[in-house]
Design a protein around this motif. Structure first.
Motif, PDB file in Angstrom:
ATOM      1  N   PHE A 116       0.869  -1.179   0.000  1.00 53.51           N
ATOM      2  CA  PHE A 116       0.000   0.000   0.000  1.00 53.51           C
ATOM      3  C   PHE A 116       0.902   1.223   0.000  1.00 53.51           C
ATOM      4  N   PHE A 117       0.884   1.958  -1.117  1.00 48.46           N
ATOM      5  CA  PHE A 117       1.832   3.065  -1.296  1.00 48.46           C
ATOM      6  C   PHE A 117       1.182   4.207  -2.075  1.00 48.46           C
ATOM      7  N   PRO A 118       1.482   5.455  -1.691  1.00 44.53           N
ATOM      8  CA  PRO A 118       2.226   5.902  -0.505  1.00 44.53           C
ATOM      9  C   PRO A 118       1.300   5.933   0.709  1.00 44.53           C
ATOM     10  N   ALA A 119       1.643   5.172   1.722  1.00 47.94           N
ATOM     11  CA  ALA A 119       0.710   4.889   2.819  1.00 47.94           C
ATOM     12  C   ALA A 119       0.195   6.145   3.512  1.00 47.94           C
ATOM     13  N   GLY A 120       1.106   7.021   3.920  1.00 45.21           N
ATOM     14  CA  GLY A 120       0.690   8.223   4.631  1.00 45.21           C
ATOM     15  C   GLY A 120      -0.197   9.126   3.781  1.00 45.21           C
ATOM     16  N   PRO A 121       0.302   9.597   2.637  1.00 42.76           N
ATOM     17  CA  PRO A 121      -0.509  10.482   1.791  1.00 42.76           C
ATOM     18  C   PRO A 121      -1.790   9.832   1.274  1.00 42.76           C
ATOM     19  N   ALA A 122      -1.791   8.509   1.125  1.00 41.45           N
ATOM     20  CA  ALA A 122      -2.965   7.837   0.552  1.00 41.45           C
ATOM     21  C   ALA A 122      -4.083   7.609   1.568  1.00 41.45           C
TER      22      ALA A 122
ATOM     23  N   GLY B 127       5.697   4.196   3.010  1.00 41.16           N
ATOM     24  CA  GLY B 127       5.672   5.608   2.607  1.00 41.16           C
ATOM     25  C   GLY B 127       5.251   6.502   3.743  1.00 41.16           C
ATOM     26  N   GLY B 128       6.231   7.188   4.342  1.00 38.84           N
ATOM     27  CA  GLY B 128       5.931   8.099   5.434  1.00 38.84           C
ATOM     28  C   GLY B 128       5.732   7.435   6.780  1.00 38.84           C
ATOM     29  N   ILE B 129       6.174   6.182   6.924  1.00 36.91           N
ATOM     30  CA  ILE B 129       6.004   5.453   8.172  1.00 36.91           C
ATOM     31  C   ILE B 129       7.290   5.533   8.991  1.00 36.91           C
ATOM     32  N   SER B 130       7.140   5.683  10.293  1.00 34.52           N
ATOM     33  CA  SER B 130       8.287   5.754  11.196  1.00 34.52           C
ATOM     34  C   SER B 130       8.116   4.720  12.306  1.00 34.52           C
ATOM     35  N   LEU B 131       9.136   4.590  13.153  1.00 36.77           N
ATOM     36  CA  LEU B 131       9.032   3.685  14.299  1.00 36.77           C
ATOM     37  C   LEU B 131       7.856   4.075  15.183  1.00 36.77           C
ATOM     38  N   ALA B 132       7.576   5.389  15.263  1.00 38.90           N
ATOM     39  CA  ALA B 132       6.488   5.868  16.117  1.00 38.90           C
ATOM     40  C   ALA B 132       5.107   5.539  15.548  1.00 38.90           C
ATOM     41  N   THR B 133       4.980   5.581  14.218  1.00 45.08           N
ATOM     42  CA  THR B 133       3.663   5.361  13.609  1.00 45.08           C
ATOM     43  C   THR B 133       3.435   3.922  13.166  1.00 45.08           C
ATOM     44  N   ALA B 134       4.488   3.119  13.092  1.00 43.28           N
ATOM     45  CA  ALA B 134       4.339   1.733  12.642  1.00 43.28           C
ATOM     46  C   ALA B 134       3.300   0.955  13.448  1.00 43.28           C
ATOM     47  N   PRO B 135       3.254   1.096  14.792  1.00 35.62           N
ATOM     48  CA  PRO B 135       2.253   0.331  15.541  1.00 35.62           C
ATOM     49  C   PRO B 135       0.811   0.634  15.147  1.00 35.62           C
ATOM     50  N   ASP B 136       0.543   1.856  14.671  1.00 35.44           N
ATOM     51  CA  ASP B 136      -0.814   2.197  14.251  1.00 35.44           C
ATOM     52  C   ASP B 136      -1.250   1.345  13.056  1.00 35.44           C
ATOM     53  N   TYR B 137      -0.285   0.983  12.224  1.00 32.27           N
ATOM     54  CA  TYR B 137      -0.573   0.110  11.079  1.00 32.27           C
ATOM     55  C   TYR B 137      -0.594  -1.356  11.497  1.00 32.27           C
TER      56      TYR B 137
END
Length: 208
Positions: A130-136, A158-168
């Motif tokens: 799923f790309f670009p994950a953040g903008p999409a 796309g736009g994922i960080s260690l901090a936001t990865a758990p949300d996915y």
């Protein structure tokens, strides 16, 4: 063989890596393995990317090396010849998908809309990027797709960080995430492989 469901189960995070100097390829891959991440998506965004891919495939057998940013059938062919064990595209066209499916490696096609998800499903694949994950649309978008199409597994990138990865990763239709934060450009330039091993350790500790 084409479905990449098995690829998505290797690690909670697939490092998405661009290597400028092929001399960095092997130590970088080994640093990831030392941190517990045994998979790498090497992007074909540099002229020397295929050289780096070949070196990793030959010298770091403990890591599953794939080629990302596949844009054309020719790139897909060249990547497999260089040793890629899976292929990742940022998006799909009918011709590109057909070409990738003709090769004897798992394929992770990029999608960003429900129509694209259905097109890939028609081709027989249930694992997708799923790309670009953040903008999409991020986690809410993927959660919404999961309601009518629960059997598809995604690797958002796309736009994922260690901090936001758990949300996915808490979503039932997310098998893993793709991230470039494991191999920061400044760490690679400084050949700070210890830092990359540490970042890989943090990624490997994430739970799905």
């Amino acid at each position: 063989m084409a479905d990449a469901s098995g690829v998505l189960s290797v690690s909670p995070v697939i490092p998405v890596v661009t290597i400028d100097d092929p001399q960095d390829a092997v130590p970088l891959a080994r640093a990831l393995v030392d941190g517990g991440v045994k998979i790498i998506e090497l992007t074909l965004r540099t002229d020397s990317a295929l050289t780096s891919l070949k070196l990793i495939a030959e010298e770091v057998p403990d890591i599953l090396v794939g080629a990302g940013t596949i844009l054309t059938p020719a790139q897909a062919d060249a990547a497999v010849q260089a040793g890629a064990k899976f292929l990742v595209s940022p998006g799909i066209t009918p011709a590109l998908l057909t070409s990738m499916l003709s090769l004897d490696v798992p394929v992770l096609p990029g999608v960003a809309t429900v129509g694209e998800v259905l097109a890939v499903l028609e081709a027989g694949l249930e694992a997708m990027k799923f790309f670009p994950a953040g903008p999409a649309g991020g986690p809410p978008y993927l959660a919404a797709i999961g309601a009518p199409i629960p059997h598809v597994q995604f690797c958002p990138t796309g736009g994922i960080s260690l901090a936001t990865a758990p949300d996915y990763l808490k979503l039932p239709n997310v098998a893993c995430v793709g991230g470039s934060w494991l191999t920061p450009a400044d760490a690679v330039a400084a050949k700070d492989w210890g830092r990359i091993t540490s970042l890989a350790g943090g990624a490997a500790a994430l739970t799905r």
